[in-house]
Design a protein around this motif. Structure first.
Motif, PDB file in Angstrom:
ATOM      1  N   GLN A 241       0.841  -1.199   0.000  1.00 57.29           N
ATOM      2  CA  GLN A 241       0.000   0.000   0.000  1.00 57.29           C
ATOM      3  C   GLN A 241       0.877   1.251   0.000  1.00 57.29           C
TER       4      GLN A 241
ATOM      5  N   GLN B 221       5.547   1.935 -10.293  1.00 58.95           N
ATOM      6  CA  GLN B 221       4.866   1.546 -11.518  1.00 58.95           C
ATOM      7  C   GLN B 221       4.516   0.062 -11.557  1.00 58.95           C
TER       8      GLN B 221
ATOM      9  N   VAL C 278       2.884  -1.374  -9.070  1.00 54.89           N
ATOM     10  CA  VAL C 278       1.787  -1.546  -8.123  1.00 54.89           C
ATOM     11  C   VAL C 278       0.562  -0.810  -8.648  1.00 54.89           C
ATOM     12  N   SER C 279      -0.571  -1.498  -8.695  1.00 56.93           N
ATOM     13  CA  SER C 279      -1.818  -0.885  -9.155  1.00 56.93           C
ATOM     14  C   SER C 279      -2.413  -0.002  -8.065  1.00 56.93           C
ATOM     15  N   ASP C 280      -3.442   0.760  -8.419  1.00 58.08           N
ATOM     16  CA  ASP C 280      -4.069   1.660  -7.453  1.00 58.08           C
ATOM     17  C   ASP C 280      -4.661   0.915  -6.259  1.00 58.08           C
ATOM     18  N   ASP C 281      -5.059  -0.332  -6.466  1.00 59.30           N
ATOM     19  CA  ASP C 281      -5.639  -1.097  -5.357  1.00 59.30           C
ATOM     20  C   ASP C 281      -4.601  -1.936  -4.613  1.00 59.30           C
TER      21      ASP C 281
ATOM     22  N   ARG D  35      -2.158  -4.025  -5.818  1.00 64.62           N
ATOM     23  CA  ARG D  35      -1.756  -5.324  -6.364  1.00 64.62           C
ATOM     24  C   ARG D  35      -0.544  -5.157  -7.278  1.00 64.62           C
TER      25      ARG D  35
ATOM     26  N   THR E 216       1.572  -5.572 -10.532  1.00 68.21           N
ATOM     27  CA  THR E 216       1.208  -5.675 -11.942  1.00 68.21           C
ATOM     28  C   THR E 216       2.195  -6.524 -12.724  1.00 68.21           C
ATOM     29  N   ARG E 217       3.174  -7.070 -12.030  1.00 64.22           N
ATOM     30  CA  ARG E 217       4.177  -7.926 -12.661  1.00 64.22           C
ATOM     31  C   ARG E 217       4.742  -8.863 -11.590  1.00 64.22           C
TER      32      ARG E 217
ATOM     33  N   ALA F 122       9.303  -6.495  -9.768  1.00 70.33           N
ATOM     34  CA  ALA F 122       8.607  -5.371  -9.150  1.00 70.33           C
ATOM     35  C   ALA F 122       9.401  -4.713  -8.032  1.00 70.33           C
TER      36      ALA F 122
END
Length: 274
Positions: free
Chosen positions: A48, A72, A74-77, A79, A81-82, A87
């Motif tokens: 977070q 980049q 980490v998604s807005d929620d 999670r 993304t890779r 990451a």
């Protein structure tokens, strides 16, 4: 230690030592970093990125091994993304004290002699970081002095930056402003544990321009040593390859380390030298 160009150190504020470490030593760090990430479970406060919990996770890492994600990745929620190995931006900040592989690498007679030759008579190892600089997303770090974040009175911090892979402009090598270490500290990070108003305080306005910074191109296994007042920068890694490195910061025990410094060490893990 022989072979230390003190005149160049005084003039430029940094030195490059090609082939300072062996390939076996570099591979031991790369392998250990992979193992640490493999065991890391990126859940909760570690993901977070905008939360107060994550700020505390970052600020209180001085006596722990923690994992810092590329924004980049980490998604807005919250999670990834890779895959997590693609990451992680860096691991820090007490690898040199808490992990036996990094401890053995960080504490050698050669490093102790080098730091002593550069004027740090009573060195303490303050922090360590393993930096991945991931392809395409490896975050840029703006123009700064390391002494902004590791204040001693008088300034004493130096950085030992080990290139674990070739580094050049294509994968965001270091850029430095030679000679600018002779100037004063331009800013300092202050912690405010009561009000929570942590941040960088500007001390003087600078006239640094990005165009004046020069690239520090190095082959893998090189060591770059930087004065704590030397302005430096690294760009976003837009290439298709990583730029892995390991950095140690040492300070002089003879100097005062203010209580409002960014980096804290708990009483259970006091700073040690080489």
């Amino acid at each position: 230690m022989t072979g230390v160009d003190l005149d160049r150190w005084d003039r430029d504020g940094y030195l490059v030592f090609p082939d300072f470490i062996t390939e076996d030593a570099a591979e031991s760090l790369r392998r250990r970093a992979w193992e640490l990430v493999e065991a890391f479970e990126p859940v909760g406060t570690a993901v977070q990125l905008q939360s107060p919990e994550y700020e505390a996770y970052m600020l209180d890492a001085g006596d722990d091994i923690r994992f810092f994600l590329e924004p980049q990745a980490v998604s807005d929620d919250g999670r990834l993304t890779r895959p997590k190995h693609q990451a992680i931006g860096k691991i820090g900040r007490a690898l040199h004290d808490l992990d036996p592989v990094f401890d053995a690498f960080s504490r050698t007679p050669e490093l102790a002699a080098l730091v002593n030759a550069l004027g740090v008579a009573e060195p303490l190892l303050l922090q360590s970081q393993y930096i991945f600089k991931q392809p395409g997303i490896g975050l840029a770090f703006p123009m700064h002095q390391d002494a902004t974040f590791m204040v001693t009175e008088p300034p004493s911090v130096i950085a030992l930056w080990f290139a674990l892979e070739d580094a050049n402009e294509t994968n965001a090598c270091l850029h430095v402003l030679p000679g600018a270490h002779k100037g004063p500290l331009a800013a300092r990070f202050r912690r405010d544990d009561i009000g929570g108003n942590h941040g960088v305080e500007t001390l003087i306005e600078t006239n640094w321009t990005r165009e004046d910074f020069v690239p520090v191109r190095v082959r893998r296994n090189s060591l770059v040593v930087m004065h704590g007042l030397l302005p430096h920068v690294s760009d976003t890694n837009v290439s298709s390859r990583t730029r892995q490195s390991y950095v140690l910061h040492a300070i002089d025990a003879r100097c005062h380390y203010p209580a409002d410094n960014w980096l804290r060490r708990g009483s259970g893990l006091p700073m040690r030298g080489f």
